[in-house]
Scaffold this active site. Structure first.
Site, PDB file in Angstrom:
ATOM      1  N   SER A 292       0.840  -1.194   0.000  1.00  0.00           N
ATOM      2  CA  SER A 292       0.000   0.000   0.000  1.00  0.00           C
ATOM      3  C   SER A 292       0.876   1.245   0.000  1.00  0.00           C
ATOM      4  O   SER A 292       1.982   1.223   0.557  1.00  0.00           O
ATOM      5  CB  SER A 292      -0.909   0.024   1.238  1.00  0.00           C
ATOM      6  OG  SER A 292      -1.568   1.277   1.366  1.00  0.00           O
TER       7      SER A 292
ATOM      8  N   TYR B  18      -2.076  -0.311  10.216  1.00  0.00           N
ATOM      9  CA  TYR B  18      -2.114  -0.745   8.819  1.00  0.00           C
ATOM     10  C   TYR B  18      -0.897  -0.227   8.058  1.00  0.00           C
ATOM     11  O   TYR B  18      -0.221  -0.981   7.343  1.00  0.00           O
ATOM     12  CB  TYR B  18      -3.402  -0.260   8.160  1.00  0.00           C
ATOM     13  CG  TYR B  18      -3.510  -0.632   6.698  1.00  0.00           C
ATOM     14  CD1 TYR B  18      -3.885  -1.906   6.318  1.00  0.00           C
ATOM     15  CD2 TYR B  18      -3.222   0.301   5.701  1.00  0.00           C
ATOM     16  CE1 TYR B  18      -3.975  -2.255   4.976  1.00  0.00           C
ATOM     17  CE2 TYR B  18      -3.315  -0.037   4.364  1.00  0.00           C
ATOM     18  CZ  TYR B  18      -3.697  -1.317   4.001  1.00  0.00           C
ATOM     19  OH  TYR B  18      -3.775  -1.662   2.672  1.00  0.00           O
TER      20      TYR B  18
END
Length: 250
Positions: free
Chosen positions: A146, A159
């Protein structure tokens, strides 16, 4: 029917979103695919049916990638069924949408679960697959990371940290598994998918990307295109981190 001549891939988190797009693109290119899922059985069965229309064998397999024993059992089943493995797509991931300012809201339990799935799961699958990948002509691992790993901003601090770990581990595994296995990572920016729509109801992804050089969110296929490139479109690329983000990280 399973053919020993078909190349074989495993896609974790393959039922929906980017994982589904990867399964379909691999099947279209003649791959038999192990489609891993953890909860979305109906979606997994639908994706398997859709991908199977290309004439290859698609096998849905329920497995929590954060559990090493389950991962090893899944890869043992793949070995028995196909006898080979050419591509691993580590796409399975989870998050909790916790505002960065809410430090107390990011509990130890949430930290542990995010790291277990996103970071440990990626390692467990790569480790369990390594022997099969190196047994043949070589193969490829593609980790779906990501841009949060690069910017530090995402659905939660946990995250972003987990994906930064994935990027670092990508480089470590690329060195460890060379020369027979190439290991690379794709870092998506905002994706128009159920992940964001359900995670932040009422939030506008279009507003978020409005000032990007390419002012639109990615589709799952946009990310799958990059995954396929790393898996099949290059033979001299390893340990690389590619942002697919409309220019967000420029």
């Amino acid at each position: 029917m399973t053919s020993q001549n078909n190349p074989v891939a495993i896609v974790t988190g393959g039922a929906t979103g980017v994982g589904r797009a990867c399964v379909l693109q691999l099947a279209k290119r003649g791959f038999d695919v192990f489609l891993n899922y953890s909860r979305s059985e109906s979606d997994a069965l639908q994706t398997a049916s859709d991908a199977g229309a290309f004439g290859t064998t698609i096998t849905p397999v329920k497995c929590d990638v954060s559990q090493d024993a389950e991962v090893r059992a899944m890869l043992d089943r793949l070995r028995q069924q196909h006898g080979r493995l050419d591509v691993v797509v580590n796409n399975a991931a989870m998050t909790d949408f916790v505002p960065y300012s809410d430090l107390e809201g990011l509990t130890e339990a949430k930290w542990d679960r995010v790291l277990a799935v996103n970071l440990k799961g990626t390692f467990f699958v790569s480790r369990a697959a390594a022997e099969l990948l190196t047994a043949g002509q070589g193969g490829a691992i593609v980790n779906v990371s990501s841009v949060a790993a690069i910017t530090g901003m995402g659905s939660s601090i946990a995250y972003a940290a987990s994906k930064a770990g994935v990027n670092s581990m990508t480089k470590s595994l690329a060195k460890t598994l060379a020369p027979k296995v190439r290991v690379n990572a794709v870092c998506p920016g905002p994706i128009d998918s159920r992940w964001i729509r359900e995670g932040i109801p009422g939030w506008s992804i279009d507003e978020m990307v409005a000032d990007y050089p390419i002012p639109k969110p990615s589709s799952p296929d946009d990310i799958a295109d990059a995954v396929i490139f790393f898996a099949l479109g290059t033979s001299m690329t390893t340990g690389q981190i590619l942002s697919v983000d409309g220019g967000q990280t420029l």
